[in-house]
Design a protein around this motif. Structure first.
Motif, PDB file in Angstrom:
ATOM      1  N   GLN A 230       0.839  -1.096  -0.136  1.00  0.00           N
ATOM      2  CA  GLN A 230      -0.068  -0.074  -0.126  1.00  0.00           C
ATOM      3  C   GLN A 230       0.980   1.281  -0.044  1.00  0.00           C
ATOM      4  O   GLN A 230       0.644   2.297  -0.959  1.00  0.00           O
ATOM      5  CB  GLN A 230      -0.842   0.031   1.404  1.00  0.00           C
ATOM      6  CG  GLN A 230      -2.008  -1.053   1.151  1.00  0.00           C
ATOM      7  CD  GLN A 230      -2.687  -1.271   2.530  1.00  0.00           C
ATOM      8  OE1 GLN A 230      -2.039  -1.058   3.751  1.00  0.00           O
ATOM      9  NE2 GLN A 230      -4.035  -1.426   2.286  1.00  0.00           N
ATOM     10  N   ALA A 231       2.155   1.148   0.835  1.00  0.00           N
ATOM     11  CA  ALA A 231       2.923   2.347   1.043  1.00  0.00           C
ATOM     12  C   ALA A 231       3.400   2.547  -0.508  1.00  0.00           C
ATOM     13  O   ALA A 231       3.685   3.736  -0.904  1.00  0.00           O
ATOM     14  CB  ALA A 231       4.030   2.300   1.827  1.00  0.00           C
ATOM     15  N   ILE A 232       3.942   1.713  -1.043  1.00  0.00           N
ATOM     16  CA  ILE A 232       4.522   1.770  -2.188  1.00  0.00           C
ATOM     17  C   ILE A 232       3.523   2.228  -3.528  1.00  0.00           C
ATOM     18  O   ILE A 232       4.098   3.272  -4.290  1.00  0.00           O
ATOM     19  CB  ILE A 232       5.326   0.550  -2.999  1.00  0.00           C
ATOM     20  CG1 ILE A 232       6.377   0.259  -2.168  1.00  0.00           C
ATOM     21  CG2 ILE A 232       5.508   0.710  -4.510  1.00  0.00           C
ATOM     22  CD1 ILE A 232       6.936  -1.393  -2.280  1.00  0.00           C
ATOM     23  N   GLU A 233       2.352   2.018  -3.534  1.00  0.00           N
ATOM     24  CA  GLU A 233       1.278   2.573  -4.567  1.00  0.00           C
ATOM     25  C   GLU A 233       1.051   3.900  -4.170  1.00  0.00           C
ATOM     26  O   GLU A 233       0.777   4.782  -5.082  1.00  0.00           O
ATOM     27  CB  GLU A 233       0.030   1.628  -4.377  1.00  0.00           C
ATOM     28  CG  GLU A 233      -1.109   2.189  -5.095  1.00  0.00           C
ATOM     29  CD  GLU A 233      -0.736   2.450  -6.757  1.00  0.00           C
ATOM     30  OE1 GLU A 233      -1.299   3.147  -7.286  1.00  0.00           O
ATOM     31  OE2 GLU A 233       0.180   1.576  -6.999  1.00  0.00           O
ATOM     32  N   SER A 234       1.039   3.919  -2.764  1.00  0.00           N
ATOM     33  CA  SER A 234       0.566   5.437  -2.423  1.00  0.00           C
ATOM     34  C   SER A 234       1.628   6.475  -2.573  1.00  0.00           C
ATOM     35  O   SER A 234       1.400   7.624  -3.284  1.00  0.00           O
ATOM     36  CB  SER A 234       0.422   5.640  -0.741  1.00  0.00           C
ATOM     37  OG  SER A 234      -0.835   4.843  -0.552  1.00  0.00           O
ATOM     38  N   GLU A 235       3.004   5.814  -2.740  1.00  0.00           N
ATOM     39  CA  GLU A 235       4.158   6.777  -3.059  1.00  0.00           C
ATOM     40  C   GLU A 235       4.229   7.102  -4.408  1.00  0.00           C
ATOM     41  O   GLU A 235       4.629   8.151  -4.900  1.00  0.00           O
ATOM     42  CB  GLU A 235       5.205   6.404  -2.575  1.00  0.00           C
ATOM     43  CG  GLU A 235       5.350   6.298  -0.984  1.00  0.00           C
ATOM     44  CD  GLU A 235       6.896   6.023  -0.360  1.00  0.00           C
ATOM     45  OE1 GLU A 235       7.758   5.653  -1.083  1.00  0.00           O
ATOM     46  OE2 GLU A 235       6.977   6.019   0.984  1.00  0.00           O
ATOM     47  N   ALA A 236       3.831   6.120  -5.369  1.00  0.00           N
ATOM     48  CA  ALA A 236       3.731   6.447  -6.652  1.00  0.00           C
ATOM     49  C   ALA A 236       2.550   7.267  -7.045  1.00  0.00           C
ATOM     50  O   ALA A 236       3.070   8.134  -8.080  1.00  0.00           O
ATOM     51  CB  ALA A 236       3.396   4.820  -7.180  1.00  0.00           C
ATOM     52  N   GLN A 237       1.635   7.436  -6.621  1.00  0.00           N
ATOM     53  CA  GLN A 237       0.474   8.425  -6.685  1.00  0.00           C
ATOM     54  C   GLN A 237       1.114   9.795  -6.403  1.00  0.00           C
ATOM     55  O   GLN A 237       0.850  10.608  -6.853  1.00  0.00           O
ATOM     56  CB  GLN A 237      -0.785   8.215  -6.173  1.00  0.00           C
ATOM     57  CG  GLN A 237      -1.498   6.636  -6.548  1.00  0.00           C
ATOM     58  CD  GLN A 237      -2.558   6.442  -5.664  1.00  0.00           C
ATOM     59  OE1 GLN A 237      -3.298   7.142  -5.268  1.00  0.00           O
ATOM     60  NE2 GLN A 237      -3.249   5.219  -5.593  1.00  0.00           N
ATOM     61  N   ALA A 238       1.546   9.753  -4.935  1.00  0.00           N
ATOM     62  CA  ALA A 238       2.116  11.162  -4.407  1.00  0.00           C
ATOM     63  C   ALA A 238       3.390  11.588  -5.454  1.00  0.00           C
ATOM     64  O   ALA A 238       3.325  12.906  -5.915  1.00  0.00           O
ATOM     65  CB  ALA A 238       2.583  11.008  -3.106  1.00  0.00           C
ATOM     66  N   GLN A 239       4.228  10.619  -5.997  1.00  0.00           N
ATOM     67  CA  GLN A 239       5.436  11.129  -6.783  1.00  0.00           C
ATOM     68  C   GLN A 239       4.661  11.662  -8.151  1.00  0.00           C
ATOM     69  O   GLN A 239       5.202  12.773  -8.735  1.00  0.00           O
ATOM     70  CB  GLN A 239       6.218  10.263  -6.714  1.00  0.00           C
ATOM     71  CG  GLN A 239       7.658  10.697  -7.210  1.00  0.00           C
ATOM     72  CD  GLN A 239       8.442  11.614  -6.335  1.00  0.00           C
ATOM     73  OE1 GLN A 239       7.920  12.591  -5.683  1.00  0.00           O
ATOM     74  NE2 GLN A 239       9.471  10.934  -5.703  1.00  0.00           N
ATOM     75  N   ALA A 240       3.834  11.146  -8.576  1.00  0.00           N
ATOM     76  CA  ALA A 240       3.257  11.589  -9.839  1.00  0.00           C
ATOM     77  C   ALA A 240       2.522  13.056  -9.828  1.00  0.00           C
ATOM     78  O   ALA A 240       2.490  13.792 -10.862  1.00  0.00           O
ATOM     79  CB  ALA A 240       2.088  10.214 -10.381  1.00  0.00           C
ATOM     80  N   LEU A 241       1.887  13.186  -8.782  1.00  0.00           N
ATOM     81  CA  LEU A 241       1.196  14.318  -8.496  1.00  0.00           C
ATOM     82  C   LEU A 241       2.491  15.443  -8.388  1.00  0.00           C
ATOM     83  O   LEU A 241       2.394  16.681  -8.928  1.00  0.00           O
ATOM     84  CB  LEU A 241       0.584  14.597  -7.317  1.00  0.00           C
ATOM     85  CG  LEU A 241      -0.858  13.881  -7.314  1.00  0.00           C
ATOM     86  CD1 LEU A 241      -1.446  13.620  -5.974  1.00  0.00           C
ATOM     87  CD2 LEU A 241      -1.704  14.374  -7.999  1.00  0.00           C
ATOM     88  N   CYS A 242       3.702  15.170  -7.791  1.00  0.00           N
ATOM     89  CA  CYS A 242       4.625  16.049  -7.785  1.00  0.00           C
ATOM     90  C   CYS A 242       5.370  16.387  -9.055  1.00  0.00           C
ATOM     91  O   CYS A 242       5.656  17.440  -9.271  1.00  0.00           O
ATOM     92  CB  CYS A 242       5.545  15.800  -6.721  1.00  0.00           C
ATOM     93  SG  CYS A 242       5.312  15.708  -4.990  1.00  0.00           S
ATOM     94  N   MET A 243       5.268  15.444  -9.879  1.00  0.00           N
ATOM     95  CA  MET A 243       5.833  15.373 -11.309  1.00  0.00           C
ATOM     96  C   MET A 243       5.029  16.348 -12.168  1.00  0.00           C
ATOM     97  O   MET A 243       5.402  16.962 -13.086  1.00  0.00           O
ATOM     98  CB  MET A 243       5.981  14.097 -11.783  1.00  0.00           C
ATOM     99  CG  MET A 243       6.992  13.359 -11.336  1.00  0.00           C
ATOM    100  SD  MET A 243       6.863  11.438 -12.073  1.00  0.00           S
ATOM    101  CE  MET A 243       8.384  10.943 -11.011  1.00  0.00           C
ATOM    102  N   GLN A 244       3.808  16.833 -11.613  1.00  0.00           N
ATOM    103  CA  GLN A 244       3.008  17.714 -12.515  1.00  0.00           C
ATOM    104  C   GLN A 244       3.302  19.080 -11.925  1.00  0.00           C
ATOM    105  O   GLN A 244       2.677  20.197 -12.617  1.00  0.00           O
ATOM    106  CB  GLN A 244       1.407  17.334 -12.211  1.00  0.00           C
ATOM    107  CG  GLN A 244       1.181  16.127 -12.990  1.00  0.00           C
ATOM    108  CD  GLN A 244      -0.482  15.757 -12.633  1.00  0.00           C
ATOM    109  OE1 GLN A 244      -1.134  16.496 -13.181  1.00  0.00           O
ATOM    110  NE2 GLN A 244      -0.491  14.389 -12.224  1.00  0.00           N
ATOM    111  N   THR A 245       3.997  19.371 -10.995  1.00  0.00           N
ATOM    112  CA  THR A 245       4.147  20.664 -10.299  1.00  0.00           C
ATOM    113  C   THR A 245       5.149  21.571 -11.104  1.00  0.00           C
ATOM    114  O   THR A 245       6.041  21.089 -11.895  1.00  0.00           O
ATOM    115  CB  THR A 245       4.747  20.676  -8.895  1.00  0.00           C
ATOM    116  OG1 THR A 245       5.944  20.146  -8.850  1.00  0.00           O
ATOM    117  CG2 THR A 245       3.790  20.023  -7.828  1.00  0.00           C
TER     118      THR A 245
END
Length: 266
Positions: A230-245
């Motif tokens: 769950q942590a790895i998937e959540s971090e994948a989603q979080a990092q994808a959001l950061c890549m849009q900044t």
């Protein structure tokens, strides 16, 4: 966010909020009012984009002496269960507000840091101390359990189960040296350098990518209750959001130009 607070000191400059309790003659105890105002202030921080870092400073040589004996402890002995639960939930709400505010918090701990003061320092994301700092989760010494304001959940994650159990069962003081060796303090510096060290660290955080820092703090809290998958998937989603900044784009352009990126938190 306003710096016009009534029950604690607050100043805001260059994206850094400096706060401290304002009763140095009593070693800065908490009152019902300061608890509530701190809770509401940190709740409001969630919606603020101008404050990048918070530093909780000591005042008059001490961080916080816990709940005021006369303004809190005495009245608590006269309350019924319903009112006591309202109080303990309110103190827990301060912890939750600090965890969920999205802004990194740094504690500069000098002198007395006990009871609820120790909890506030514990909840901060980083902690710097002077050699004079003495931290005690002294609930046991006043006839209460050590499970106060999340201590049994958070303290073992910081210093380990055995050491946390010792401090919570005995209520003894943890010295600055112990705190640094055990991982409670990130650094111990001289008393004269304490505030500046904390502010220097806050400046480094404040000039970083604000959205990404918020995401890091959020994930550090949320992943406590996740499985590894769950942590790895959540971090994948979080990092994808950061890549849009825009900050990610700025960092790329600065790297190509062999320059240092200037982040704007967006």
């Amino acid at each position: 966010m306003s710096s016009s607070t009534q029950h604690f000191n607050c100043s805001i400059s260059d994206g850094i909020a400096q706060i401290s309790l304002n009763r140095p003659e009593r070693k800065n105890p908490l009152t019902f009012d300061s608890y509530a105002e701190l809770r509401d202030w940190f709740r409001g921080l969630r919606l603020n984009e101008d404050i990048k870092t918070v530093v909780i400073l000591s005042n008059g040589g001490n961080f916080c002496s816990g709940g005021d004996v006369y303004d809190i402890i005495g009245p608590l002995t006269q309350m019924n269960t319903k009112r006591l639960l309202e109080f303990t939930r309110m103190t827990g709400d301060l912890v939750k507000a600090m965890i969920n505010c999205g802004t990194p918090i740094i504690a500069a701990v000098d002198g007395v840091c006990v009871g609820a003061g120790a909890i506030i320092a514990m909840v901060c994301d980083m902690r710097i101390a002077s050699p004079e700092a003495k931290v005690a989760f002294l609930f046991n010494r006043v006839g209460l359990a050590g499970c106060d304001m999340g201590a049994c959940a958070m303290l073992p994650r910081i210093i380990g189960q055995g050491r946390a159990t010792e401090l919570l069962l005995l209520g003894r003081s943890m010295s600055a040296d112990e705190g640094e060796r055990w991982g409670f303090f990130n650094k111990v510096v001289s008393q004269s350098d304490l505030d500046q060290e904390a502010l220097d660290l806050a400046t480094r955080v404040a000039t970083g990518p604000g959205f990404a820092n918020m995401m890091t703090k959020t994930m550090l809290a949320q992943e406590w209750s996740m499985s590894l998958e769950q942590a790895i998937e959540s971090e994948a989603q979080a990092q994808a959001l950061c890549m849009q900044t825009e900050d990610f784009q700025r960092a790329y352009r600065a790297f190509v130009a062999k320059e240092r990126p200037r982040f704007e938190g967006k």
